[in-house]
Design an enzyme around this catalytic site. Structure first.
Site, mmCIF file in Angstrom:
data_model
loop_
_atom_site.group_PDB
_atom_site.id
_atom_site.type_symbol
_atom_site.label_atom_id
_atom_site.label_comp_id
_atom_site.label_asym_id
_atom_site.label_seq_id
_atom_site.Cartn_x
_atom_site.Cartn_y
_atom_site.Cartn_z
ATOM 1 N N VAL A 29 15.100 -2.978 -6.450
ATOM 2 C CA VAL A 29 15.210 -1.557 -6.821
ATOM 3 C C VAL A 29 16.608 -1.251 -7.367
ATOM 4 C CG1 VAL A 29 13.456 -0.836 -5.170
ATOM 5 C CG2 VAL A 29 15.854 -0.947 -4.422
ATOM 6 N N HIS A 81 8.532 -1.769 -7.196
ATOM 7 C CA HIS A 81 8.886 -0.979 -6.006
ATOM 8 C C HIS A 81 9.852 0.153 -6.317
ATOM 9 C CE1 HIS A 81 7.698 -4.735 -3.481
ATOM 10 N NE2 HIS A 81 6.659 -4.041 -3.880
ATOM 11 N N CYS A 95 11.075 14.408 -5.630
ATOM 12 C CA CYS A 95 10.714 15.267 -4.492
ATOM 13 C C CYS A 95 9.626 14.590 -3.654
ATOM 14 C CB CYS A 95 10.179 16.609 -5.007
ATOM 15 S SG CYS A 95 9.488 17.639 -3.686
ATOM 16 N N CYS A 120 14.131 20.278 -3.140
ATOM 17 C CA CYS A 120 13.549 20.355 -4.488
ATOM 18 C C CYS A 120 13.636 21.799 -5.007
ATOM 19 C CB CYS A 120 12.090 19.911 -4.410
ATOM 20 S SG CYS A 120 11.128 20.221 -5.895
ATOM 21 N N CYS A 127 9.810 23.224 -5.265
ATOM 22 C CA CYS A 127 8.902 23.528 -4.141
ATOM 23 C C CYS A 127 9.615 23.530 -2.798
ATOM 24 C CB CYS A 127 7.765 22.503 -4.108
ATOM 25 S SG CYS A 127 8.287 20.899 -3.458
ATOM 26 N N GLY A 184 13.757 -16.104 -5.949
ATOM 27 C CA GLY A 184 14.523 -15.327 -4.978
ATOM 28 C C GLY A 184 13.695 -14.360 -4.162
ATOM 29 N N THR A 185 12.485 -14.785 -3.797
ATOM 30 C CA THR A 185 11.672 -13.915 -2.949
ATOM 31 C C THR A 185 11.076 -14.713 -1.801
ATOM 32 O OG1 THR A 185 9.800 -12.378 -2.865
ATOM 33 C CG2 THR A 185 9.640 -14.184 -4.466
ATOM 34 N N ASN A 190 14.430 -21.205 -5.243
ATOM 35 C CA ASN A 190 14.840 -20.595 -3.985
ATOM 36 C C ASN A 190 15.656 -21.620 -3.191
ATOM 37 O OD1 ASN A 190 14.836 -19.454 -1.306
ATOM 38 N ND2 ASN A 190 13.153 -18.134 -1.986
HETATM 39 C C1 BV8 Z 1 0.796 -1.242 0.092
HETATM 40 C C2 BV8 Z 1 11.373 -0.831 -1.884
HETATM 41 C C3 BV8 Z 1 -1.197 -0.207 0.598
HETATM 42 C C4 BV8 Z 1 12.035 -0.039 -0.814
HETATM 43 C C5 BV8 Z 1 9.995 -2.486 -0.713
HETATM 44 C C6 BV8 Z 1 0.566 -3.736 8.137
HETATM 45 C C7 BV8 Z 1 0.842 -2.390 8.245
HETATM 46 C C8 BV8 Z 1 1.214 -1.630 7.132
HETATM 47 C C9 BV8 Z 1 1.300 -2.225 5.873
HETATM 48 C C10 BV8 Z 1 1.021 -3.576 5.805
HETATM 49 C C11 BV8 Z 1 0.661 -4.333 6.905
HETATM 50 N N1 BV8 Z 1 0.453 -5.610 6.483
HETATM 51 C C12 BV8 Z 1 0.697 -5.693 5.167
HETATM 52 C C13 BV8 Z 1 1.007 -4.454 4.741
HETATM 53 C C14 BV8 Z 1 1.289 -4.099 3.385
HETATM 54 C C15 BV8 Z 1 2.794 -3.968 3.233
HETATM 55 C C16 BV8 Z 1 3.469 -5.280 3.526
HETATM 56 O O1 BV8 Z 1 3.341 -6.213 2.754
HETATM 57 N N2 BV8 Z 1 4.185 -5.333 4.677
HETATM 58 C C17 BV8 Z 1 4.888 -6.560 5.052
HETATM 59 C C18 BV8 Z 1 6.139 -6.192 5.874
HETATM 60 C C19 BV8 Z 1 3.929 -7.413 5.865
HETATM 61 N N3 BV8 Z 1 2.954 -3.609 1.853
HETATM 62 C C20 BV8 Z 1 3.034 -2.311 1.533
HETATM 63 O O2 BV8 Z 1 3.052 -1.401 2.344
HETATM 64 C C21 BV8 Z 1 3.027 -2.024 0.039
HETATM 65 N N4 BV8 Z 1 2.060 -1.027 -0.211
HETATM 66 O O3 BV8 Z 1 0.365 -2.276 0.494
HETATM 67 O O4 BV8 Z 1 0.052 -0.154 -0.068
HETATM 68 C C22 BV8 Z 1 -1.944 0.866 0.019
HETATM 69 C C23 BV8 Z 1 -3.000 0.534 -0.790
HETATM 70 C C24 BV8 Z 1 -3.737 1.536 -1.330
HETATM 71 C C25 BV8 Z 1 -3.389 2.863 -1.057
HETATM 72 C C26 BV8 Z 1 -2.309 3.172 -0.245
HETATM 73 C C27 BV8 Z 1 -1.559 2.168 0.292
HETATM 74 C C28 BV8 Z 1 4.372 -1.501 -0.399
HETATM 75 C C29 BV8 Z 1 5.417 -2.566 -0.191
HETATM 76 C C30 BV8 Z 1 6.708 -2.145 -0.884
HETATM 77 C C31 BV8 Z 1 7.773 -1.912 0.164
HETATM 78 N N5 BV8 Z 1 9.043 -1.613 -0.530
HETATM 79 N N6 BV8 Z 1 11.122 -2.202 -1.404
HETATM 80 C C32 BV8 Z 1 13.454 -0.501 -0.582
HETATM 81 O O5 BV8 Z 1 13.912 -1.444 -1.253
HETATM 82 O O6 BV8 Z 1 14.113 0.111 0.251
HETATM 83 S S1 BV8 Z 1 9.768 -4.048 -0.117
HETATM 84 C C33 BV8 Z 1 11.238 -4.863 -0.157
HETATM 85 O O7 BV8 Z 1 11.071 -5.963 0.712
HETATM 86 C C34 BV8 Z 1 11.555 -5.500 -1.491
HETATM 87 O O8 BV8 Z 1 11.213 -4.686 -2.575
HETATM 88 C C35 BV8 Z 1 10.809 -6.779 -1.471
HETATM 89 O O9 BV8 Z 1 9.507 -6.623 -1.916
HETATM 90 C C36 BV8 Z 1 10.775 -7.090 -0.004
HETATM 91 C C37 BV8 Z 1 11.884 -8.064 0.341
HETATM 92 O O10 BV8 Z 1 11.426 -9.246 -0.077
HETATM 93 P P1 BV8 Z 1 12.350 -10.181 -0.969
HETATM 94 O O11 BV8 Z 1 12.710 -9.470 -2.228
HETATM 95 O O12 BV8 Z 1 11.638 -11.440 -1.053
HETATM 96 O O13 BV8 Z 1 13.702 -10.344 -0.154
HETATM 97 P P2 BV8 Z 1 13.884 -11.174 1.185
HETATM 98 O O14 BV8 Z 1 15.177 -10.743 1.764
HETATM 99 O O15 BV8 Z 1 12.638 -11.091 1.996
HETATM 100 O O16 BV8 Z 1 14.013 -12.699 0.697
HETATM 101 C C38 BV8 Z 1 15.108 -13.080 -0.099
HETATM 102 C C39 BV8 Z 1 14.755 -14.449 -0.633
HETATM 103 O O17 BV8 Z 1 15.782 -14.838 -1.546
HETATM 104 C C40 BV8 Z 1 14.701 -15.517 0.451
HETATM 105 O O18 BV8 Z 1 13.571 -16.343 0.236
HETATM 106 C C41 BV8 Z 1 15.994 -16.312 0.230
HETATM 107 O O19 BV8 Z 1 15.833 -17.680 0.554
HETATM 108 C C42 BV8 Z 1 16.187 -16.159 -1.253
HETATM 109 N N7 BV8 Z 1 17.571 -16.256 -1.738
HETATM 110 C C43 BV8 Z 1 18.710 -15.938 -1.068
HETATM 111 N N8 BV8 Z 1 19.789 -16.140 -1.899
HETATM 112 C C44 BV8 Z 1 19.280 -16.573 -3.093
HETATM 113 C C45 BV8 Z 1 17.884 -16.651 -2.989
HETATM 114 N N9 BV8 Z 1 17.101 -17.050 -4.004
HETATM 115 C C46 BV8 Z 1 17.723 -17.397 -5.159
HETATM 116 N N10 BV8 Z 1 19.060 -17.344 -5.334
HETATM 117 C C47 BV8 Z 1 19.864 -16.948 -4.327
HETATM 118 N N11 BV8 Z 1 21.208 -16.917 -4.511
HETATM 119 ZN ZN ZN Z 2 9.097 19.523 -5.065
#
Ligand code: BV8
Ligand code: ZN
Length: 244
Positions: free
Chosen positions: A103, A119, A127, A147, A150, A187-188, A213
């Site tokens: 983001v 994301h 809002c 906002c 509203c 990187g994910t 990664n």
């Molecule tokens: C949805 C924005 C449904 C905000 C983010 C149970 C209950 C409730 C929900 C769920 C559940 N089970 C599953 C879900 C769905 C949920 C989910 O997946 N939860 C997870 C925790 C299990 N998903 C959602 O809720 C999504 N929405 O499903 O909606 C729905 C459907 C219909 C109608 C209504 C609703 C929304 C998910 C989006 C959340 N928002 N970000 C903010 O940033 O504040 S997620 C956020 O975390 C990131 O955007 C990213 O996606 C994630 C982090 O992951 P990574 O980017 O991979 O980062 P991470 O630190 O994990 O890893 C870093 C990697 O880099 C590592 O592998 C490391 O080794 C590597 N690395 C390190 N250094 C380097 C490197 N690689 C290369 N070079 C380097 N130098």
């Molecule tokens: Zn509003």
């Protein structure tokens, strides 16, 4: 750093390359990843507990402060060679789609043009109730403003856990995963859905899948490559090896 000749060949002959990036691509720009232990003030919280609409409604100031802190880091961050090489790769292939979970907006700052923000973007605000975009000004640092239309609370324009992804963005990402010749996952940790399923969609559509990664061991099998290393180090070497 050397790469499998078949991978280099796949890159040179690719018509459409798609890339999914995560927080690891911005790590070398100094931005903490989600896996990093939350530092100091935030050590007692997990991102999954702060990045939710419920957390914001329960304690708007806490969530607001967390984003204000992260935004201050983002505003001081510069794109790193990993971002820059992805912008370079886009210039070398006929079709290129960059799908990011990040983001921070650093891909656009690095010159990438076709960027899908799955994301949202921490530099944009809206809002909570009527979704109207909101132009933040510095006076708003202390607490979430209201906002003007509203009276709802202003929030970051990012997708929280439990919120659905922007439909347009998600469909475009799916389409790219299904239609590309090569799909990079860089990187994910691949823990958050539905973004985490995109590499599998690409694989099923018979694309060559490449993971970069530090937490994978380098290995190659047919149409599937894992490259151990940092994005900022692997990507410059890979772009040079493929396109000079
Ligand atoms: C949805 C924005 C449904 C905000 C983010 C149970 C209950 C409730 C929900 C769920 C559940 N089970 C599953 C879900 C769905 C949920 C989910 O997946 N939860 C997870 C925790 C299990 N998903 C959602 O809720 C999504 N929405 O499903 O909606 C729905 C459907 C219909 C109608 C209504 C609703 C929304 C998910 C989006 C959340 N928002 N970000 C903010 O940033 O504040 S997620 C956020 O975390 C990131 O955007 C990213 O996606 C994630 C982090 O992951 P990574 O980017 O991979 O980062 P991470 O630190 O994990 O890893 C870093 C990697 O880099 C590592 O592998 C490391 O080794 C590597 N690395 C390190 N250094 C380097 C490197 N690689 C290369 N070079 C380097 N130098
Ligand atoms: Zn509003």
């Amino acid at each position: 750093m050397n790469f499998a000749p078949a991978l280099i060949q796949a890159l040179r002959s690719a018509r459409h390359i798609a890339v999914l990036t995560g927080a690891g691509v911005s790590a070398e720009s100094g931005l903490p990843t989600f896996r990093d232990v939350q530092t100091g003030l935030w050590s007692q919280f997990r991102p999954e507990d702060l990045a939710t609409p419920e957390a914001f409604q329960r304690n708007p100031k806490l969530v607001w402060d967390w984003y204000a802190w992260r935004r201050s880091l983002v505003e001081r961050a510069q794109p790193n060679p990993g971002h820059l090489m992805l912008a370079e790769m886009e210039r070398r292939v006929p079709q290129f789609t960059l799908i990011t979970q990040n983001v921070d907006g650093l891909h656009q700052l690095a010159g990438s043009r076709n960027v899908i923000e799955l994301h949202g973007n921490i530099r944009r605000y809206k809002c909570f109730d009527c979704q109207a975009p909101y132009a933040l000004d510095d006076a708003d640092w202390e607490a979430p403003p209201r906002c003007p239309h509203c009276g709802g609370l202003i929030r970051p324009d990012v997708v929280w856990f439990g919120e659905s992804l922007p439909t347009q963005a998600y469909w475009a990402a799916l389409e790219a995963a299904q239609g590309c010749d090569v799909f990079f996952s860089i990187g994910t940790s691949g823990r958050v859905e539905p973004a985490a399923s995109l590499p599998r969609v690409a694989r099923r559509a018979r694309a060559t899948v490449v993971t970069i990664n530090p937490d994978v061991e380098t290995h190659s099998e047919s149409h599937s490559y894992a490259i151990h290393g940092k994005a900022g180090e692997v990507l410059p070497a890979l772009v040079r090896a493929a396109w000079g």
